[in-house]
Structures are given as C-alpha cells and as structure tokens.
Design an enzyme around this catalytic site. Structure first.
Site, PDB file in Angstrom:
ATOM      1  N   ASP A 238       6.137   6.636 -17.113  1.00 35.50           N
ATOM      2  CA  ASP A 238       4.738   7.217 -17.594  1.00 35.50           C
ATOM      3  C   ASP A 238       4.001   6.272 -18.121  1.00 35.50           C
ATOM      4  O   ASP A 238       3.049   6.764 -19.105  1.00 35.50           O
ATOM      5  CB  ASP A 238       5.073   8.232 -18.598  1.00 35.50           C
ATOM      6  CG  ASP A 238       3.906   9.225 -19.059  1.00 35.50           C
ATOM      7  OD1 ASP A 238       4.016   9.998 -20.095  1.00 35.50           O
ATOM      8  OD2 ASP A 238       3.037   9.242 -18.119  1.00 35.50           O
TER       9      ASP A 238
ATOM     10  N   LYS B 205      -0.068   3.634 -14.107  1.00 34.97           N
ATOM     11  CA  LYS B 205       0.253   4.280 -12.719  1.00 34.97           C
ATOM     12  C   LYS B 205       0.386   3.110 -11.549  1.00 34.97           C
ATOM     13  O   LYS B 205       1.189   3.467 -10.711  1.00 34.97           O
ATOM     14  CB  LYS B 205      -0.849   5.301 -12.315  1.00 34.97           C
ATOM     15  CG  LYS B 205      -1.146   6.240 -13.607  1.00 34.97           C
ATOM     16  CD  LYS B 205       0.115   6.809 -14.358  1.00 34.97           C
ATOM     17  CE  LYS B 205      -0.024   7.332 -15.410  1.00 34.97           C
ATOM     18  NZ  LYS B 205       1.236   7.666 -16.428  1.00 34.97           N
TER      19      LYS B 205
ATOM     20  N   ASP C 219       5.952  10.924 -14.128  1.00 31.20           N
ATOM     21  CA  ASP C 219       4.886  11.595 -14.477  1.00 31.20           C
ATOM     22  C   ASP C 219       3.608  11.473 -13.865  1.00 31.20           C
ATOM     23  O   ASP C 219       3.542  10.210 -13.247  1.00 31.20           O
ATOM     24  CB  ASP C 219       4.452  11.455 -16.173  1.00 31.20           C
ATOM     25  CG  ASP C 219       3.497  12.696 -16.597  1.00 31.20           C
ATOM     26  OD1 ASP C 219       2.853  12.384 -17.310  1.00 31.20           O
ATOM     27  OD2 ASP C 219       3.506  13.540 -16.104  1.00 31.20           O
ATOM     28  N   ASN C 220       2.625  12.500 -13.593  1.00 33.26           N
ATOM     29  CA  ASN C 220       1.311  12.168 -13.184  1.00 33.26           C
ATOM     30  C   ASN C 220       1.179  11.778 -11.528  1.00 33.26           C
ATOM     31  O   ASN C 220       0.286  11.019 -11.136  1.00 33.26           O
ATOM     32  CB  ASN C 220       0.653  10.889 -13.956  1.00 33.26           C
ATOM     33  CG  ASN C 220       0.707  11.412 -15.459  1.00 33.26           C
ATOM     34  OD1 ASN C 220       1.194  10.570 -16.167  1.00 33.26           O
ATOM     35  ND2 ASN C 220      -0.017  12.472 -15.734  1.00 33.26           N
TER      36      ASN C 220
ATOM     37  N   GLU D 167      -1.367  17.812 -18.422  1.00 30.72           N
ATOM     38  CA  GLU D 167      -1.201  18.252 -19.904  1.00 30.72           C
ATOM     39  C   GLU D 167      -2.445  19.016 -20.464  1.00 30.72           C
ATOM     40  O   GLU D 167      -3.623  18.444 -20.418  1.00 30.72           O
ATOM     41  CB  GLU D 167      -0.786  17.107 -20.710  1.00 30.72           C
ATOM     42  CG  GLU D 167      -1.647  15.822 -20.534  1.00 30.72           C
ATOM     43  CD  GLU D 167      -1.009  14.809 -19.744  1.00 30.72           C
ATOM     44  OE1 GLU D 167      -0.227  15.317 -18.569  1.00 30.72           O
ATOM     45  OE2 GLU D 167      -1.050  13.812 -19.983  1.00 30.72           O
TER      46      GLU D 167
HETATM   47  C1  LIG Z   1       2.112  -4.720 -18.399  1.00 33.35           C
HETATM   48  C2  LIG Z   1       1.621  -3.370 -18.027  1.00 33.35           C
HETATM   49  C3  LIG Z   1       3.027  -2.658 -17.425  1.00 33.35           C
HETATM   50  N1  LIG Z   1       3.984  -2.417 -18.187  1.00 33.35           N
HETATM   51  C4  LIG Z   1       4.074  -1.850 -19.696  1.00 33.35           C
HETATM   52  N2  LIG Z   1       5.323  -1.805 -20.552  1.00 33.35           N
HETATM   53  C5  LIG Z   1       5.187  -1.377 -21.416  1.00 33.35           C
HETATM   54  N3  LIG Z   1       4.319  -0.289 -21.831  1.00 33.35           N
HETATM   55  C6  LIG Z   1       3.189  -0.231 -21.106  1.00 33.35           C
HETATM   56  C7  LIG Z   1       3.022  -0.698 -19.944  1.00 33.35           C
HETATM   57  N4  LIG Z   1       1.985  -0.310 -19.156  1.00 33.35           N
HETATM   58  C8  LIG Z   1       1.439   0.638 -20.040  1.00 33.35           C
HETATM   59  N5  LIG Z   1       2.125   0.842 -20.884  1.00 33.35           N
HETATM   60  C9  LIG Z   1       2.080   1.576 -22.288  1.00 33.35           C
HETATM   61  O1  LIG Z   1       2.282   2.853 -21.612  1.00 33.35           O
HETATM   62  C10 LIG Z   1       1.115   4.065 -22.180  1.00 33.35           C
HETATM   63  C11 LIG Z   1       0.310   4.074 -20.867  1.00 33.35           C
HETATM   64  C12 LIG Z   1       0.127   5.314 -20.083  1.00 33.35           C
HETATM   65  C13 LIG Z   1      -0.557   5.340 -19.224  1.00 33.35           C
HETATM   66  N6  LIG Z   1      -0.999   6.840 -18.851  1.00 33.35           N
HETATM   67  C14 LIG Z   1      -1.961   7.157 -18.306  1.00 33.35           C
HETATM   68  O2  LIG Z   1      -2.897   6.704 -17.874  1.00 33.35           O
HETATM   69  C15 LIG Z   1      -2.159   8.583 -18.118  1.00 33.35           C
HETATM   70  C16 LIG Z   1      -3.426   9.180 -17.856  1.00 33.35           C
HETATM   71  C17 LIG Z   1      -3.700  10.741 -17.773  1.00 33.35           C
HETATM   72  C18 LIG Z   1      -5.119  10.992 -17.606  1.00 33.35           C
HETATM   73  C19 LIG Z   1      -5.067  12.200 -16.431  1.00 33.35           C
HETATM   74  C20 LIG Z   1      -6.581  12.485 -16.264  1.00 33.35           C
HETATM   75  C21 LIG Z   1      -7.484  11.879 -17.082  1.00 33.35           C
HETATM   76  F1  LIG Z   1      -8.798  12.411 -16.530  1.00 33.35           F
HETATM   77  C22 LIG Z   1      -7.234  11.106 -17.817  1.00 33.35           C
HETATM   78  C23 LIG Z   1      -6.172  10.609 -18.005  1.00 33.35           C
HETATM   79  C24 LIG Z   1      -2.485  11.529 -18.160  1.00 33.35           C
HETATM   80  C25 LIG Z   1      -1.303  11.031 -18.450  1.00 33.35           C
HETATM   81  O3  LIG Z   1      -0.257  11.915 -18.542  1.00 33.35           O
HETATM   82  C26 LIG Z   1      -1.264   9.656 -18.313  1.00 33.35           C
HETATM   83  O4  LIG Z   1       0.354   9.268 -18.586  1.00 33.35           O
HETATM   84  C27 LIG Z   1       0.520   3.235 -23.136  1.00 33.35           C
HETATM   85  O5  LIG Z   1       1.190   3.433 -24.238  1.00 33.35           O
HETATM   86  C28 LIG Z   1       0.514   1.647 -22.664  1.00 33.35           C
HETATM   87  O6  LIG Z   1       0.326   0.823 -23.921  1.00 33.35           O
HETATM   88 MG   LIG Z   2       1.528  10.851 -18.392  1.00 32.38          MG
END
Ligand SMILES: CCCNc1ncnc2c1ncn2[C@@H]1O[C@H](/C=C/CNC(=O)c2cc(-c3ccc(F)cc3)cc(O)c2O)[C@@H](O)[C@H]1O
Ligand SMILES: [Mg+2]
Length: 214
Positions: free
Chosen positions: A141, A144, A169-170, A199
């Site tokens: 999650d 993406k 997810d997503n 969600e």
């Molecule tokens: C180096 C990057 C890849 N490795 C990574 N390693 C560890 N943590 C990572 C991470 N990437 C991202 N993260 C963390 O995960 C989380 C990111 C989640 C990204 N999720 C989304 O973009 C998302 C976005 C939506 C969304 C849906 C519709 C909309 F209009 C707006 C947003 C819905 C969701 O359920 C989502 O999960 C943050 O906490 C980020 O800091």
């Molecule tokens: Mg999500």
C-alpha cells in the site's frame, strides 16, 4: 506551525479511542476520515476484505509496505496470534512517528516492528535483520509505481514461498497497471480481484490478492 493531517488523525485517536482497544482505534480513524478529513487509509470497506484475507492466511510472518499512520498495521496486527510479527516499512519519519503512537495506543507494539526506511533498501535486509526466511503474507500500500519493482525484489531475495499471499491496495484508484498486468499474466502467480470502493467514497477501487506459485 499548523499541525499535519496525520497529527490531527492521531489526536482524534487519543481523544476518541480506548487505550489498548484496537477496534476503537480503527473506528476513531474511520470516523475522523469520514466526518473530518479524508486520509489515504485502506478504510473500513476494503479493511474488512483485508481482515478476511489475514484470517484465512493466519500468517506467522507478515510484511506491510507503506505504514502511513498505522491504520492497516493495526487492522492486521490485531488479528495475528501471539508470537507472530508484522514488519511494516515506512520511509517518512513524520508518518512513522505518528504510526508508532497509533500502534502503541492500540496496545499492539509487541506484535509490530516498524522499520524506518525505503522498501528497496530494507527488503534485502529482512533475513539479516529479523531472521525471516519467507513471508506468508505481504500487504502492499505504498507508492503505486513501486508495487512491481518491490515484488520482483521480494522474488529475487527469495522472500516468497509457494503459497505466499500478496494483497495490494488501490489497483483501480489511483491504479497500479504495471503491477496488475504482471501478477495477472505471470505463470508464477494466481490472482483474484476483490471489487470495493476507494476508502470513504463511492469511487470504485479494489484489492488484488495474488498467490505466489513458486
Ligand atoms: C522509496 C519509495 C518506495 N519505498 C517506500 N518504502 C517505504 N515507505 C514508503 C515507500 N514509498 C512510499 N512509502 C510510504 O507509504 C505511504 C504512501 C502511500 C501511497 N498511497 C497512495 O498514494 C494512496 C492514494 C490514494 C488516493 C486515491 C484517490 C485520490 F484522489 C487521492 C489519493 C488512496 C490510497 O489508498 C493510497 O494508498 C506513505 O506513508 C509513504 O511515506
Ligand atoms: Mg492505499
């Protein structure tokens, strides 16, 4: 300076939930996201699909990519039998700090190991850090465009075994087209889509459950 949304979400948990009661923490976050501020937690509708998959798998080793505020971390950890560990990876220190407090408020700190850092750096260290040979369950999650590279890394590091379950997810919104194409066409996976909604909205979204076939 203004508080952040994760900080306001944490405050809602501290004000509305009962310390040590994971279900009340989940309900407090869902209430906050429905009635105060939307946040990108897996939510209650997709969350109950997550719950049913976790209960079906009964994982002894579980991994979560992208902790954010710890909502799905609490959902998963509350279902794990004693002695099992959920490892959750989060690279944003501010989000990790909020998540630690949410997890602790739920009383689940002994079932969760939150590791700060990027999945790409940490996945190859799972064996040396935790003695983990393979993961029974992985909840994906995070960003993406990182779903596909990270499951390929899990394969390369031999952290998946015949029967390991990936739940993403997503896969519709925001969408993970390359990941979907891979798990649905690779001979190494058997995939199934669980239709649901983004969600706290009526927008279509869903979870993809993929079994690694070895
Ligand atoms: C180096 C990057 C890849 N490795 C990574 N390693 C560890 N943590 C990572 C991470 N990437 C991202 N993260 C963390 O995960 C989380 C990111 C989640 C990204 N999720 C989304 O973009 C998302 C976005 C939506 C969304 C849906 C519709 C909309 F209009 C707006 C947003 C819905 C969701 O359920 C989502 O999960 C943050 O906490 C980020 O800091
Ligand atoms: Mg999500």
């Amino acid at each position: 300076t203004r508080s952040t949304r994760p900080q306001r979400l944490l405050r809602a948990v501290q004000q509305k939930a009962i310390k040590g009661d994971p279900q009340s923490v989940i309900s407090a976050i869902d209430y906050f996201c429905r009635h105060s501020e939307w946040a990108m937690n897996v939510g209650d509708e997709k969350g109950s699909i997550l719950d049913s998959v976790v209960c079906e798998v009964c994982p002894t080793t579980a991994l979560e990519l992208g902790t954010y505020c710890g909502y799905s971390t609490v959902r998963i950890a509350r279902l794990l039998p004693p002695g099992t560990k959920l490892i959750t990876l989060e690279f944003n220190p501010a989000f990790a700090a909020v998540a630690r407090q949410v997890i602790e408020y739920a009383g689940l700190q002994n079932k969760v190991c939150l590791v700060e850092g990027a999945s790409g750096d940490l996945i190859p260290k799972m064996c040396q850090m935790f003695g983990i040979k393979t993961f029974d369950f992985v909840f994906i999650d995070h960003w993406k465009d990182r779903y596909l590279p990270d499951i390929k890394l899990l394969e390369e590091c031999q952290l998946l075994r015949k029967g390991s379950i990936l739940l993403a997810d997503n896969v519709i919104c925001p969408g993970t087209p390359e990941y979907l194409e891979y798990v649905r066409n690779s001979p190494h996976y058997e995939s199934k889509y669980f239709k649901s909604h983004l969600e706290y909205t009526k927008v279509e979204d869903g979870l993809e459950k993929s079994v690694f076939l070895g």
